[in-house]
Design a protein around this motif. Structure first.
Motif, PDB file in Angstrom:
ATOM      1  N   UNK A  78       0.299  -1.447  -0.009  1.00 36.20           N
ATOM      2  CA  UNK A  78      -0.006  -0.197  -0.379  1.00 36.20           C
ATOM      3  C   UNK A  78       0.574   1.131   0.023  1.00 36.20           C
ATOM      4  N   UNK A  79       1.755   1.093   0.994  1.00 29.46           N
ATOM      5  CA  UNK A  79       2.569   2.517   1.183  1.00 29.46           C
ATOM      6  C   UNK A  79       3.951   2.403   0.174  1.00 29.46           C
ATOM      7  N   UNK A  80       3.890   1.911  -0.655  1.00 28.21           N
ATOM      8  CA  UNK A  80       5.059   1.968  -1.637  1.00 28.21           C
ATOM      9  C   UNK A  80       4.455   2.121  -3.335  1.00 28.21           C
ATOM     10  N   UNK A  81       3.118   0.953  -3.686  1.00 28.34           N
ATOM     11  CA  UNK A  81       2.952   1.371  -5.212  1.00 28.34           C
ATOM     12  C   UNK A  81       1.083   1.533  -5.288  1.00 28.34           C
ATOM     13  N   UNK A  82       0.397   1.654  -4.302  1.00 23.93           N
ATOM     14  CA  UNK A  82      -0.826   1.588  -3.782  1.00 23.93           C
ATOM     15  C   UNK A  82      -1.417   0.282  -3.807  1.00 23.93           C
ATOM     16  N   UNK A  83      -1.167  -0.745  -4.113  1.00 24.21           N
ATOM     17  CA  UNK A  83      -2.105  -1.722  -4.243  1.00 24.21           C
ATOM     18  C   UNK A  83      -2.299  -2.098  -3.341  1.00 24.21           C
ATOM     19  N   UNK A  84      -3.651  -3.047  -3.227  1.00 22.00           N
ATOM     20  CA  UNK A  84      -3.947  -3.922  -1.789  1.00 22.00           C
ATOM     21  C   UNK A  84      -3.574  -5.391  -3.088  1.00 22.00           C
ATOM     22  N   UNK A  85      -3.708  -5.819  -1.659  1.00 28.43           N
ATOM     23  CA  UNK A  85      -3.306  -7.997  -1.747  1.00 28.43           C
ATOM     24  C   UNK A  85      -3.691  -8.345  -3.187  1.00 28.43           C
ATOM     25  N   UNK A  86      -5.033  -8.322  -2.812  1.00 27.03           N
ATOM     26  CA  UNK A  86      -6.359  -8.551  -3.432  1.00 27.03           C
ATOM     27  C   UNK A  86      -6.015  -8.342  -5.207  1.00 27.03           C
ATOM     28  N   UNK A  87      -5.205  -6.846  -5.208  1.00 25.99           N
ATOM     29  CA  UNK A  87      -5.276  -6.194  -6.586  1.00 25.99           C
ATOM     30  C   UNK A  87      -3.663  -7.270  -7.307  1.00 25.99           C
ATOM     31  N   UNK A  88      -3.021  -7.477  -6.097  1.00 25.16           N
ATOM     32  CA  UNK A  88      -1.509  -7.537  -6.484  1.00 25.16           C
ATOM     33  C   UNK A  88      -1.783  -9.540  -6.974  1.00 25.16           C
ATOM     34  N   UNK A  89      -2.459 -10.086  -5.843  1.00 24.34           N
ATOM     35  CA  UNK A  89      -2.792 -11.687  -5.970  1.00 24.34           C
ATOM     36  C   UNK A  89      -3.680 -11.589  -7.435  1.00 24.34           C
ATOM     37  N   UNK A  90      -4.156 -10.795  -8.072  1.00 24.53           N
ATOM     38  CA  UNK A  90      -5.022 -10.700  -9.309  1.00 24.53           C
ATOM     39  C   UNK A  90      -3.923 -10.061 -10.811  1.00 24.53           C
ATOM     40  N   UNK A  91      -2.772  -9.481 -10.247  1.00 24.50           N
ATOM     41  CA  UNK A  91      -1.859  -9.327 -11.557  1.00 24.50           C
ATOM     42  C   UNK A  91      -1.378 -10.633 -11.670  1.00 24.50           C
ATOM     43  N   UNK A  92      -1.093 -11.117 -10.170  1.00 27.20           N
ATOM     44  CA  UNK A  92      -0.059 -12.577 -10.506  1.00 27.20           C
ATOM     45  C   UNK A  92      -0.766 -13.811 -10.934  1.00 27.20           C
ATOM     46  N   UNK A  93      -2.101 -13.993 -10.642  1.00 32.41           N
ATOM     47  CA  UNK A  93      -3.104 -14.165 -11.640  1.00 32.41           C
ATOM     48  C   UNK A  93      -3.135 -14.401 -13.351  1.00 32.41           C
ATOM     49  N   UNK A  94      -3.600 -13.213 -13.055  1.00 37.36           N
ATOM     50  CA  UNK A  94      -3.603 -12.652 -14.965  1.00 37.36           C
ATOM     51  C   UNK A  94      -2.208 -13.428 -15.825  1.00 37.36           C
ATOM     52  N   UNK A  95      -0.947 -12.771 -14.667  1.00 40.51           N
ATOM     53  CA  UNK A  95       0.761 -13.179 -16.099  1.00 40.51           C
ATOM     54  C   UNK A  95       1.023 -14.836 -15.316  1.00 40.51           C
ATOM     55  N   UNK A  96      -0.106 -15.328 -15.177  1.00 34.93           N
ATOM     56  CA  UNK A  96      -0.506 -16.948 -14.517  1.00 34.93           C
ATOM     57  C   UNK A  96       1.145 -17.433 -13.755  1.00 34.93           C
ATOM     58  N   UNK A  97       1.512 -15.981 -12.633  1.00 31.79           N
ATOM     59  CA  UNK A  97       2.031 -16.615 -12.018  1.00 31.79           C
ATOM     60  C   UNK A  97       3.875 -16.275 -12.464  1.00 31.79           C
ATOM     61  N   UNK A  98       3.782 -16.301 -13.627  1.00 33.87           N
ATOM     62  CA  UNK A  98       4.812 -15.826 -14.336  1.00 33.87           C
ATOM     63  C   UNK A  98       5.619 -14.235 -14.282  1.00 33.87           C
ATOM     64  N   UNK A  99       6.919 -14.308 -14.952  1.00 31.51           N
ATOM     65  CA  UNK A  99       7.809 -13.275 -14.767  1.00 31.51           C
ATOM     66  C   UNK A  99       7.108 -12.073 -15.924  1.00 31.51           C
ATOM     67  N   UNK A 100       6.412 -11.628 -16.206  1.00 36.35           N
ATOM     68  CA  UNK A 100       6.389 -10.539 -17.867  1.00 36.35           C
ATOM     69  C   UNK A 100       7.188 -10.799 -19.138  1.00 36.35           C
ATOM     70  N   UNK A 101       8.453 -10.666 -18.123  1.00 37.19           N
ATOM     71  CA  UNK A 101       8.875 -10.724 -19.438  1.00 37.19           C
ATOM     72  C   UNK A 101       9.803 -12.209 -19.137  1.00 37.19           C
ATOM     73  N   UNK A 102      10.532 -12.245 -18.367  1.00 40.04           N
ATOM     74  CA  UNK A 102      11.220 -13.822 -18.802  1.00 40.04           C
ATOM     75  C   UNK A 102      10.260 -15.205 -18.901  1.00 40.04           C
ATOM     76  N   UNK A 103       9.022 -15.298 -18.261  1.00 41.88           N
ATOM     77  CA  UNK A 103       8.266 -16.367 -17.691  1.00 41.88           C
ATOM     78  C   UNK A 103       8.876 -17.160 -17.123  1.00 41.88           C
ATOM     79  N   UNK A 104       9.536 -17.235 -16.135  1.00 35.05           N
ATOM     80  CA  UNK A 104       9.677 -18.022 -14.754  1.00 35.05           C
ATOM     81  C   UNK A 104       8.969 -17.467 -14.114  1.00 35.05           C
ATOM     82  N   UNK A 105       8.438 -19.111 -13.524  1.00 34.58           N
ATOM     83  CA  UNK A 105       7.873 -19.070 -12.204  1.00 34.58           C
ATOM     84  C   UNK A 105       8.581 -18.873 -11.056  1.00 34.58           C
ATOM     85  N   UNK A 106       9.474 -17.490 -10.240  1.00 30.29           N
ATOM     86  CA  UNK A 106      10.199 -17.226  -9.281  1.00 30.29           C
ATOM     87  C   UNK A 106       9.231 -16.530  -8.503  1.00 30.29           C
ATOM     88  N   UNK A 107      10.221 -15.762  -7.725  1.00 37.42           N
ATOM     89  CA  UNK A 107       9.252 -14.853  -6.672  1.00 37.42           C
ATOM     90  C   UNK A 107       9.436 -13.343  -7.448  1.00 37.42           C
TER      91      UNK A 107
END
Length: 150
Positions: free
Chosen positions: A49-78
């Protein structure tokens, strides 16, 4: 009800705190570990919230939309939040290496395209003779080409 007394001289408070920490270092560290263990999720939520203005549910939705993969290299890391440094707009979720890479290139599309062009041109480039020549184990002074005398 307990009222708080306003401390006018903060240096006394700081010096007392420093003295207490120095005398009770193990106790203070144990308390910090307990707090960190119990408040891990709360710290994550606060940081998003402080750094990015994101709620946890928004973060989780973004991760799910990206199939929990990096948007550049498509590796499943943190995944880390990638945001535009000047405006703060969140662009997506990236792995650590890709996020740092963008930062090292100062988020410049021109610099990134030049780097991609450089790699493409030199991908199949043969190595110089000095780089391909095998060295004997006793040739530690390889910069001079002379073997080390024993």
């Amino acid at each position: 009800m307990i009222s708080r007394v306003r401390i006018r001289d903060r240096s006394k408070c700081r010096s007392y705190s420093a003295t207490y920490r120095a005398k009770n270092l193990a106790k203070v560290r144990a308390a910090n570990r307990r707090y960190a263990a119990t408040c891990k999720d709360k710290r994550r939520i606060t940081k998003l919230m402080m750094r990015y203005g994101l709620r946890p549910d928004q973060y989780d939705a973004m991760a799910k939309a990206q199939s929990y993969l990096c948007a550049i290299c498509n590796k499943s890391l943190k995944l880390y939040v990638d945001h535009h440094k000047a405006s703060g707009v969140v662009r997506g979720l990236l792995c650590r290496d890709c996020n740092l890479g963008l930062g090292y290139f100062k988020e410049s599309p021109d610099a990134l395209s030049c780097a991609a062009k450089y790699l493409a041109e030199r991908h199949e480039m043969p190595l110089h003779e000095a780089q391909t020549r095998k060295r004997e184990p006793n040739q530690l002074a390889f910069w001079s080409g002379e073997p080390v005398k024993e």
